[in-house]
Design a protein around this motif. Sequence first.
Motif, PDB file in Angstrom:
ATOM      1  N   UNK A   9       0.854  -1.187   0.000  1.00  0.00           N
ATOM      2  CA  UNK A   9       0.000   0.000   0.000  1.00  0.00           C
ATOM      3  C   UNK A   9       0.891   1.238   0.000  1.00  0.00           C
ATOM      4  N   UNK A  10       0.683   2.096  -0.984  1.00  0.00           N
ATOM      5  CA  UNK A  10       1.440   3.344  -1.035  1.00  0.00           C
ATOM      6  C   UNK A  10       0.521   4.462  -1.511  1.00  0.00           C
ATOM      7  N   UNK A  11       0.866   5.677  -1.142  1.00  0.00           N
ATOM      8  CA  UNK A  11       0.074   6.845  -1.519  1.00  0.00           C
ATOM      9  C   UNK A  11       0.370   7.268  -2.952  1.00  0.00           C
ATOM     10  N   UNK A  12      -0.543   8.070  -3.502  1.00  0.00           N
ATOM     11  CA  UNK A  12      -0.311   8.600  -4.853  1.00  0.00           C
ATOM     12  C   UNK A  12       0.987   9.404  -4.914  1.00  0.00           C
ATOM     13  N   UNK A  13       1.273  10.161  -3.855  1.00  0.00           N
ATOM     14  CA  UNK A  13       2.499  10.967  -3.838  1.00  0.00           C
ATOM     15  C   UNK A  13       3.742  10.104  -4.027  1.00  0.00           C
ATOM     16  N   UNK A  14       3.700   8.875  -3.476  1.00  0.00           N
ATOM     17  CA  UNK A  14       4.859   7.980  -3.532  1.00  0.00           C
ATOM     18  C   UNK A  14       5.021   7.320  -4.888  1.00  0.00           C
ATOM     19  N   UNK A  15       3.971   7.366  -5.714  1.00  0.00           N
ATOM     20  CA  UNK A  15       4.035   6.750  -7.042  1.00  0.00           C
ATOM     21  C   UNK A  15       4.694   7.665  -8.064  1.00  0.00           C
ATOM     22  N   UNK A  16       4.909   8.913  -7.710  1.00  0.00           N
ATOM     23  CA  UNK A  16       5.448   9.878  -8.677  1.00  0.00           C
ATOM     24  C   UNK A  16       6.863   9.491  -9.138  1.00  0.00           C
ATOM     25  N   UNK A  17       7.769   9.051  -8.237  1.00  0.00           N
ATOM     26  CA  UNK A  17       9.084   8.616  -8.730  1.00  0.00           C
ATOM     27  C   UNK A  17       9.017   7.492  -9.755  1.00  0.00           C
ATOM     28  N   UNK A  18       8.247   6.452  -9.472  1.00  0.00           N
ATOM     29  CA  UNK A  18       8.140   5.355 -10.442  1.00  0.00           C
ATOM     30  C   UNK A  18       7.518   5.842 -11.747  1.00  0.00           C
ATOM     31  N   UNK A  19       6.518   6.696 -11.646  1.00  0.00           N
ATOM     32  CA  UNK A  19       5.894   7.245 -12.860  1.00  0.00           C
ATOM     33  C   UNK A  19       6.916   7.981 -13.722  1.00  0.00           C
ATOM     34  N   UNK A  20       7.810   8.735 -13.084  1.00  0.00           N
ATOM     35  CA  UNK A  20       8.816   9.480 -13.863  1.00  0.00           C
ATOM     36  C   UNK A  20       9.903   8.557 -14.412  1.00  0.00           C
ATOM     37  N   UNK A  21      10.207   7.479 -13.684  1.00  0.00           N
ATOM     38  CA  UNK A  21      11.177   6.502 -14.213  1.00  0.00           C
ATOM     39  C   UNK A  21      10.600   5.821 -15.455  1.00  0.00           C
ATOM     40  N   UNK A  22       9.330   5.417 -15.385  1.00  0.00           N
ATOM     41  CA  UNK A  22       8.679   4.784 -16.538  1.00  0.00           C
ATOM     42  C   UNK A  22       8.620   5.729 -17.729  1.00  0.00           C
ATOM     43  N   UNK A  23       8.493   7.023 -17.443  1.00  0.00           N
ATOM     44  CA  UNK A  23       8.378   8.038 -18.501  1.00  0.00           C
ATOM     45  C   UNK A  23       9.745   8.400 -19.086  1.00  0.00           C
ATOM     46  N   UNK A  24      10.802   8.232 -18.288  1.00  0.00           N
ATOM     47  CA  UNK A  24      12.154   8.647 -18.698  1.00  0.00           C
ATOM     48  C   UNK A  24      13.122   7.465 -18.587  1.00  0.00           C
ATOM     49  N   UNK A  25      12.751   6.344 -19.215  1.00  0.00           N
ATOM     50  CA  UNK A  25      13.542   5.116 -19.035  1.00  0.00           C
ATOM     51  C   UNK A  25      14.990   5.288 -19.475  1.00  0.00           C
ATOM     52  N   UNK A  26      15.190   6.127 -20.484  1.00  0.00           N
ATOM     53  CA  UNK A  26      16.557   6.311 -20.992  1.00  0.00           C
ATOM     54  C   UNK A  26      17.477   6.929 -19.940  1.00  0.00           C
ATOM     55  N   UNK A  27      16.914   7.678 -19.002  1.00  0.00           N
ATOM     56  CA  UNK A  27      17.729   8.312 -17.956  1.00  0.00           C
ATOM     57  C   UNK A  27      18.258   7.278 -16.966  1.00  0.00           C
ATOM     58  N   UNK A  28      17.455   6.242 -16.704  1.00  0.00           N
ATOM     59  CA  UNK A  28      17.772   5.297 -15.633  1.00  0.00           C
ATOM     60  C   UNK A  28      18.212   3.913 -16.129  1.00  0.00           C
TER      61      UNK A  28
END
Length: 323
Positions: A280-299
């Motif tokens: 269980x995690x809050x929406x606020x905590x999902x923002x890092x994963x969302x940005x990793x999925x969006x910027x895969x080339x960075x990571x």
Amino acid sequence: MKDDKPMYIPTYDDVVAAHERIAPYIHRTPVLTSSYFNELTGAELYFKCENFQKAGAFKVRGACNAVFGLDDETAKKGVATHSSGNHALSLSYAAGRRGIPCHVVMPRTAPQAKKDAVRGYGGIITECEPSTSSREAVFAEVQAATGAEFVHPYNDPRVIAGQGTCSRELNEQVPGLDAVIAPIGGGGMVSGTCLTLSTIAPDIEIYAAEPEQADDAYRSFKAGHIIADDAPNTVADGLKVPLKELTWHFVSHHVTDILTASEDEIIDAMKLTWQRMKIVMEASCAVPLATILKNREVFAGKRVGVIITGGNVDLDKLPWIKG
């Protein structure tokens, strides 16, 4: 609320002292991995699970450091703060452990689950309108009436030193990280991460993740000075507050980049984490994963620490359920 004292910049020695001070009152939270997310992103992700922390959020670290660092005379009058939720309930938890009052100003729109938790820990709530200006005005009245010690949710050296203990643990649990990413609202966790890692692991890149609909830190980072929004609207309710002078110091000096995600991307990442990792995690905590999925080339190809900051969710109002 404002004073003219020069801003104290906490040091890594403060983080070490904080870790010792708060040890009896916090969990050393686990680090989880997911082969599914590793394959999806092309990176090795290590999730530091502060959603399993006491009071359900990382903020208990900074709150406990502030509360248990007070001298007895100051502590008698109690502590006070303004917060949308996790700092409020964390400070209430810490004050309860020390046996002192905790006064909290919360937006009337704050999740009911967080209000209930604050009261459950003994916190005394005064409600305000959902804007930074209303929050600060109502808080000034509460503090004047009580004389309680102000513990700012993030623009406080005691709080930032406490939050820095999280990445200290993460660095011990997963040596050799290439990057760490955390959500950013006011910047307390990111500042603590910067404080710790710039000292003990300066080669680690530090990223901050922010909702597109509350992207004042992103715009501040690009502009080179603080840009504050008064009342942004995002599902990530813990990330609606602006940077302040002390957190801006750390963000501007140590953050590699700030990445943003849309509301749909945040909700999708939150739901996917619940489904795949069973946590269980809050929406606020999902923002890092969302940005990793969006910027895969960075990571891609990197070992990345992802700080899951809290798990205090209103289960009757999950964002993917339309009603």
